[in-house]
Design an enzyme around this catalytic site. Structure first.
Site, mmCIF file in Angstrom:
data_model
loop_
_atom_site.group_PDB
_atom_site.id
_atom_site.type_symbol
_atom_site.label_atom_id
_atom_site.label_comp_id
_atom_site.label_asym_id
_atom_site.label_seq_id
_atom_site.Cartn_x
_atom_site.Cartn_y
_atom_site.Cartn_z
ATOM 1 N N PRO A 2 0.909 -1.112 0.097
ATOM 2 C CA PRO A 2 -0.052 -0.029 -0.117
ATOM 3 C C PRO A 2 0.766 1.152 0.136
ATOM 4 O O PRO A 2 1.868 1.381 0.604
ATOM 5 C CB PRO A 2 -0.629 -0.217 1.169
ATOM 6 C CG PRO A 2 -0.676 -1.553 1.638
ATOM 7 C CD PRO A 2 0.467 -2.087 1.091
ATOM 8 N N GLU A 3 0.525 2.202 -0.911
ATOM 9 C CA GLU A 3 1.537 3.390 -0.972
ATOM 10 C C GLU A 3 0.505 4.568 -0.683
ATOM 11 O O GLU A 3 -0.349 4.275 0.062
ATOM 12 C CB GLU A 3 1.910 3.643 -2.399
ATOM 13 C CG GLU A 3 2.716 2.603 -3.081
ATOM 14 C CD GLU A 3 3.595 2.681 -4.233
ATOM 15 O OE1 GLU A 3 3.606 4.108 -4.540
ATOM 16 O OE2 GLU A 3 3.957 1.893 -4.729
#
Length: 276
Positions: A2-3
């Site tokens: 997840p960014e």
């Protein structure tokens, strides 16, 4: 992993369900995360009310308030495969559901992490004193992130521009997917030395970073492995990726075959014709 857009999407998704609510219970099923879940997590949270959620880079910041007591902040990192979702009391946990935070209306903030590379911790006092947050660069959508900063910090650097852009001391939250996409939009070869890129091209790159991240947040993040938003919905930005994950396919601009290389031990896709 997840960014930044995925974490921001999570923040926006879970906030309406927990902000203003008092924490009534904390359930820890697995303490062995990237760093062990604190033994006093429940004692530090129960009875406190959740304030307005924040985010710093890929960290979720959940303020915890209690009249007459010190302010605390719950610090959450999703690691490689983690997600925070809203459940209800009575919903049976699934495999890899490691931590529940229950609030007074029966909503449950549930942490799911198959690879256990994320962590949860609580902080007391000034957040800037925490070593994990202290050395972080500016947020990419804030006024502090500018072409001038990129240009000045890059002078004399032989490092390729893509890992330079992914350095959290330069700017936070620009991970592999969004660095790849921003460099494509800006027409910059990811292999070029950061110190040999002009100010004019850094202007385009800064604009491209903001454009890519804003679009991803608007569309709910990127569908990457099992990423879902805080409400359990998948992200949809993957439908608009121009180069990431498209090695060997035709460039959407010129039709040339997109090339796959490795930079800083990370896969990178680019167009040799459009990115110079």
């Amino acid at each position: 992993m997840p960014e930044l857009p995925e974490v921001e999407t999570t923040r926006r998704g879970i906030a309406p369900h927990i902000v203003g609510q008092e924490i009534t219970e904390v359930v820890v099923r697995e303490r062995r995360l990237r760093t062990p879940v604190p033994d006093d997590l429940a004692d530090s949270l129960v009875g406190r009310r959740v304030g307005e959620l924040g985010r710093r880079a890929k960290y979720l910041l959940i303020p915890l308030q209690s009249p007459g007591q010190d302010e605390r902040t719950l610090l959450w990192h999703l690691g490689m495969s983690g997600s925070l979702r809203i459940a209800r009391v009575g919903d049976l946990p699934k495999k890899h559901d490691h931590v529940d935070v229950v609030v007074e209306d029966g909503s449950v903030l549930r942490y799911h992490d198959p690879r256990r590379f994320g962590f949860v911790d609580w902080l007391q006092g000034d957040l800037h004193s925490d070593t994990r947050l202290r050395r972080l660069g500016p947020e990419p959508l804030s006024p502090d992130f500018t072409a001038e900063r990129l240009y000045s910090m890059s002078r004399g650097r032989r490092l390729a521009v893509k890992p330079f852009l992914m350095d959290n001391a330069v700017v936070v939250g620009v991970g592999n997917i969004y660095a790849t996409e921003a460099l494509y939009l800006a027409g910059i070869d990811p292999r070029r030395s950061a110190g040999r890129i002009s100010h004019e091209r850094y202007v385009r790159l800064a604009e491209a970073v903001r454009e890519v991240l804003t679009a991803a947040i608007t569309q709910g993040g990127t569908t990457l492995r099992d990423f879902v938003s805080g409400t359990g919905e998948p992200g949809y930005f993957a439908q608009r990726l121009n180069v990431y994950g498209r090695a060997g396919q035709a460039c959407r601009r010129c039709g040339d075959e997109l090339r796959l290389i490795t930079l800083g031990q990370r896969a990178s896709v680019y167009c040799a014709h459009c990115q110079t």
